[in-house]
Design a protein around this motif. Structure first.
Motif, PDB file in Angstrom:
ATOM      1  N   ALA A 298       0.743  -1.090  -0.020  1.00 47.44           N
ATOM      2  CA  ALA A 298      -0.033   0.187  -0.015  1.00 47.44           C
ATOM      3  C   ALA A 298       0.805   1.186   0.039  1.00 47.44           C
ATOM      4  N   ALA A 299       1.993   1.276   0.933  1.00 44.97           N
ATOM      5  CA  ALA A 299       2.580   2.454   0.881  1.00 44.97           C
ATOM      6  C   ALA A 299       3.545   2.579  -0.563  1.00 44.97           C
ATOM      7  N   LYS A 300       3.760   1.568  -1.083  1.00 43.48           N
ATOM      8  CA  LYS A 300       4.773   1.655  -2.188  1.00 43.48           C
ATOM      9  C   LYS A 300       3.597   2.120  -3.234  1.00 43.48           C
ATOM     10  N   VAL A 301       2.615   1.988  -3.353  1.00 43.28           N
ATOM     11  CA  VAL A 301       1.780   2.270  -4.409  1.00 43.28           C
ATOM     12  C   VAL A 301       1.447   3.769  -3.931  1.00 43.28           C
ATOM     13  N   HIS A 302       1.029   4.279  -2.863  1.00 43.41           N
ATOM     14  CA  HIS A 302       0.670   5.547  -2.484  1.00 43.41           C
ATOM     15  C   HIS A 302       2.060   6.602  -2.706  1.00 43.41           C
ATOM     16  N   ASN A 303       3.013   6.087  -2.336  1.00 35.40           N
ATOM     17  CA  ASN A 303       4.281   7.007  -2.606  1.00 35.40           C
ATOM     18  C   ASN A 303       4.572   6.999  -4.026  1.00 35.40           C
ATOM     19  N   ALA A 304       4.390   6.021  -4.807  1.00 34.68           N
ATOM     20  CA  ALA A 304       4.685   6.300  -6.291  1.00 34.68           C
ATOM     21  C   ALA A 304       3.724   7.144  -7.044  1.00 34.68           C
ATOM     22  N   TRP A 305       2.391   7.119  -6.420  1.00 37.69           N
ATOM     23  CA  TRP A 305       1.364   8.174  -6.801  1.00 37.69           C
ATOM     24  C   TRP A 305       1.648   9.469  -6.391  1.00 37.69           C
ATOM     25  N   LEU A 306       2.204   9.779  -5.060  1.00 35.21           N
ATOM     26  CA  LEU A 306       2.221  10.992  -4.689  1.00 35.21           C
ATOM     27  C   LEU A 306       3.542  11.464  -5.389  1.00 35.21           C
ATOM     28  N   ARG A 307       4.437  10.870  -5.876  1.00 38.21           N
ATOM     29  CA  ARG A 307       5.781  11.361  -6.602  1.00 38.21           C
ATOM     30  C   ARG A 307       5.113  11.468  -8.094  1.00 38.21           C
ATOM     31  N   THR A 308       4.121  10.776  -8.673  1.00 35.22           N
ATOM     32  CA  THR A 308       3.815  11.029  -9.960  1.00 35.22           C
ATOM     33  C   THR A 308       3.189  12.575  -9.945  1.00 35.22           C
ATOM     34  N   LEU A 309       2.379  12.862  -8.812  1.00 37.81           N
ATOM     35  CA  LEU A 309       1.652  14.006  -8.699  1.00 37.81           C
ATOM     36  C   LEU A 309       2.940  15.019  -8.823  1.00 37.81           C
ATOM     37  N   GLU A 310       3.872  15.088  -7.899  1.00 35.01           N
ATOM     38  CA  GLU A 310       5.041  15.976  -7.572  1.00 35.01           C
ATOM     39  C   GLU A 310       5.609  16.182  -9.019  1.00 35.01           C
ATOM     40  N   ASP A 311       5.893  15.189  -9.862  1.00 33.69           N
ATOM     41  CA  ASP A 311       6.423  15.390 -10.799  1.00 33.69           C
ATOM     42  C   ASP A 311       5.807  16.127 -11.873  1.00 33.69           C
ATOM     43  N   GLY A 312       4.296  16.639 -11.545  1.00 37.07           N
ATOM     44  CA  GLY A 312       3.459  17.150 -12.582  1.00 37.07           C
ATOM     45  C   GLY A 312       3.008  16.420 -13.749  1.00 37.07           C
ATOM     46  N   ARG A 340       7.271   4.887 -11.354  1.00 41.17           N
ATOM     47  CA  ARG A 340       7.740   5.320 -10.005  1.00 41.17           C
ATOM     48  C   ARG A 340       7.552   4.444  -8.711  1.00 41.17           C
ATOM     49  N   LEU A 341       7.112   3.224  -9.082  1.00 41.84           N
ATOM     50  CA  LEU A 341       7.100   2.541  -7.906  1.00 41.84           C
ATOM     51  C   LEU A 341       8.460   2.185  -7.235  1.00 41.84           C
ATOM     52  N   GLY A 342       8.536   2.160  -6.017  1.00 44.98           N
ATOM     53  CA  GLY A 342       9.971   2.078  -5.190  1.00 44.98           C
ATOM     54  C   GLY A 342      10.409   3.677  -4.876  1.00 44.98           C
ATOM     55  N   GLN A 343       9.839   4.685  -5.468  1.00 43.89           N
ATOM     56  CA  GLN A 343      10.342   5.848  -5.332  1.00 43.89           C
ATOM     57  C   GLN A 343       9.400   6.702  -4.188  1.00 43.89           C
ATOM     58  N   MET A 344       9.994   7.472  -3.559  1.00 44.96           N
ATOM     59  CA  MET A 344       9.238   8.496  -2.527  1.00 44.96           C
ATOM     60  C   MET A 344       8.903   9.716  -2.923  1.00 44.96           C
ATOM     61  N   PRO A 345       7.902  10.206  -2.303  1.00 45.62           N
ATOM     62  CA  PRO A 345       7.792  11.805  -2.602  1.00 45.62           C
ATOM     63  C   PRO A 345       8.930  12.613  -1.956  1.00 45.62           C
ATOM     64  N   GLN A 346       9.011  13.815  -2.663  1.00 43.49           N
ATOM     65  CA  GLN A 346      10.261  14.690  -2.241  1.00 43.49           C
ATOM     66  C   GLN A 346       9.901  15.783  -1.181  1.00 43.49           C
ATOM     67  N   LYS A 347       8.470  16.276  -1.337  1.00 36.78           N
ATOM     68  CA  LYS A 347       8.023  17.276  -0.801  1.00 36.78           C
ATOM     69  C   LYS A 347       6.571  16.903  -0.006  1.00 36.78           C
ATOM     70  N   LEU A 348       5.811  16.114  -0.597  1.00 40.15           N
ATOM     71  CA  LEU A 348       4.592  15.638  -0.005  1.00 40.15           C
ATOM     72  C   LEU A 348       4.837  14.749   1.174  1.00 40.15           C
ATOM     73  N   ARG A 349       3.840  14.556   2.294  1.00 44.55           N
ATOM     74  CA  ARG A 349       4.077  13.674   3.289  1.00 44.55           C
ATOM     75  C   ARG A 349       4.172  12.266   2.809  1.00 44.55           C
ATOM     76  N   ALA A 350       5.376  11.599   2.966  1.00 42.74           N
ATOM     77  CA  ALA A 350       4.894  10.226   2.257  1.00 42.74           C
ATOM     78  C   ALA A 350       4.165   9.151   3.266  1.00 42.74           C
ATOM     79  N   ALA A 351       3.595   8.029   2.750  1.00 45.57           N
ATOM     80  CA  ALA A 351       2.672   7.324   3.547  1.00 45.57           C
ATOM     81  C   ALA A 351       3.512   6.276   4.094  1.00 45.57           C
ATOM     82  N   ASN A 352       2.828   5.994   5.169  1.00 42.45           N
ATOM     83  CA  ASN A 352       3.579   4.669   6.032  1.00 42.45           C
ATOM     84  C   ASN A 352       2.530   3.926   6.742  1.00 42.45           C
TER      85      ASN A 352
END
Ligand code: NAD
Length: 482
Positions: A298-312, A340-352
């Motif tokens: 769940a965290a892996k998917v959520h964080n990849a999703w946050l990173r996608t948003l951040e990447d515009g 982006r699976l396996g990547q973390m968001p840079q600015k938004l709060r990461a999911a855990n």
């Protein structure tokens, strides 16, 4: 034996199949261990002549897996079709609707960059029992039901959810200044259960000012727990002001079964165009993974999703030139998340989700109930009448038996006799309150004899309700102006 978790999937209609496809591909690439059973519910099933929209085979799958990931469903207008969402909630005992409403500034345009709240809505009771009556030519009524066990369960869920998800405050919203018994019980139970969670800040707000505050200053809230109707309304208000209805996921939790979905509908206006944002359903599926004990995936998917948003990388409805970098359709967005699976968001709060127990919140049993002494002290009898309250009283008073007295007559909840106000507007359904003269127990035979006499005087009954005290406290409210 497979260590995959069996789940039931319904693709839904409109944009449902497109966003479900994207969601399942992302889950698969992320390593979610799922055994998927597909069912068909909704539009096609309605049209094949099943008015509930859900065939027996679908119920069997749900009873087996106890988990449903559901795409949005179009509710056909008219034709006596039942809302499938309401049917499923009720039939599966999904008592809690949980909706995180989060803004993703500066990546998604919103007036409220600091919004991060979760609405925990009671899902089965309140005015959604669908118990309505036409009482007379002019009067319709709907019954609002709030129970102690139902309220204990939802309030406890909200506190347990807050604890497990590192949230610090729970706000209860009701209208108990007006509905003193129903909403009053909800508020009281909130205080009782809240006392067991001293580590969590808690407060109560009247729903009207509470809703205004959500709209104006959503950063003031963390977890909100509220009865069904208010929850229905505020969760749409809150989702809207995060910036897009396309981004929200939600879960419907029961003691046995649970259902996970996007908050938006089937969006028929964009169905089949390949431009729908799959994020709402994807975040619903993240809640599902947490629930079934796959919090790491769940965290892996959520964080990849946050990173996608951040990447515009944004779908059309949130794309803003200057803010976004690349406009994509459903397919492009899905690919970007997978990359982006396996990547973390840079600015938004990461999911855990490390602290969230698998299998959902394990609620303790309901509190033992104190048995209170129940005494019948009167009866409210409603009837149709087309004259003045004084004329009604004159007709009824000779029917009143010895141990009872006619205490008051009300119309639309306002006392109109004795000493009513001449300006009170009256409809054709009247409520007469008869009370025990001594304050003691009223026997059924006395009430039947009263009704017998009123019947002989041609009174046109619409309803009767017994009035009780519980440990001496009235289980009924006074009329307005009484
Ligand atoms: P809707 O949520 O389907 O659409 C509202 C607006 O938001 C539309 O302009 C739509 O294009 C846009 N939108 C919604 N989801 C989007 C997404 N993922 N990506 C991009 N844009 C998106 O609401 P509606 O039009 O009022 O309802 C349509 C149908 O859906 C109705 O039949 C309604 O009953 C049903 N509905 C189902 C559910 C459910 O299954 N849980 C919830 C709400 C509505």
């Amino acid at each position: 034996m497979s260590n995959r978790t069996p789940i039931t999937v319904a693709r839904g209609d409109g944009i449902g199949p497109e966003i479900m496809d994207a969601t399942l591909r992302i889950l698969d690439e992320a390593g979610a261990a799922l055994d998927i059973e597909e069912i068909k519910i909704g539009k096609d099933v309605y049209e094949s002549g099943v008015p509930s929209g859900i065939p027996d085979s679908a119920w069997e799958s749900l009873r087996r897996t106890k988990i449903l990931l559901k795409g949005p469903i179009t509710t056909p207008q008219g034709g006596g079709y039942k809302s499938l969402n309401v049917t499923m909630r009720k039939a599966l005992g999904l008592y809690a609707n949980v909706r995180p409403c989060i803004s993703y500034a500066p990546y998604v345009e919103t007036k409220h960059p600091n919004m991060d709240l979760v609405i925990v809505r009671e899902n089965e009771e309140d005015l959604y029992g669908g118990i309505e009556y036409r009482q007379s030519q002019d009067v319709m009524a709907c019954l609002k039901i709030i129970t102690r066990p139902g309220t204990e369960r939802i309030v406890r869920y909200a506190f347990e959810y807050a604890r497990a998800n590192g949230r610090r405050k729970v706000t209860c919203m009701t209208k108990d200044n007006i509905m003193k018994l129903t909403d009053g019980l909800f508020h009281k139970v909130f205080e009782e259960i809240g006392a067991e969670y001293p580590d969590i800040e808690q407060n109560h707000m009247i729903i009207d000012i509470g809703t205004a505050k959500i709209a104006a200053a959503p950063h003031l809230f963390d977890v909100i727990v509220t009865p069904n109707l208010y929850g229905d309304i505020i969760s749409d208000v809150a989702a809207e002001i995060t910036g897009s209805v396309g981004l929200g996921g939600s879960s419907n939790i029961g003691m046995q079964c649970s259902m996970f979905e996007a908050i938006h509908g089937s969006a028929p206006d964009i169905a089949g165009k390949g431009i729908a944002n799959p994020s709402g359903l994807l975040l619903g599926s993240v809640m599902m993974l947490v629930h079934i004990g796959q919090g790491d995936v769940a965290a892996k998917v959520h964080n990849a999703w946050l990173r996608t948003l951040e990447d515009g990388i944004h779908t059309g409805e949130i794309f803003r030139p200057g803010l976004s970098r690349e406009k994509v359709g459903t397919e492009g967005f899905c690919k970007a998340v997978i990359e982006r699976l396996g990547q973390m968001p840079q600015k938004l709060r990461a999911a855990n989700y490390d602290g969230v127990p698998a299998g959902g919140m394990k609620l303790p049993p309901l509190k033992p109930r104190k048995v209170e002494e129940k005494v019948r002290v009167g009866v409210d009898i409603s009837l149709t009448w087309d004259d003045t309250p004084d004329a009604l009283a004159a007709k009824v008073l000779p029917c009143v038996t010895e141990n009872l007295e006619l205490k008051m007559i009300s119309n639309r909840g306002v006392k109109v006799w004795p000493n009513g106000q001449p300006d009170t507007a009256c409809a054709d359904n009247w409520r007469l309150r008869f009370m025990s003269k001594s304050g003691g127990n009223v026997r059924t035979s006395e009430i039947l004899s009263l009704m017998e006499r009123m019947n002989k005087a041609d009174m046109n009954f619409t309803k009767s309700v017994m009035l009780h005290t519980f440990d001496g406290k009235p289980g009924f409210t006074a009329a307005q102006g009484e």
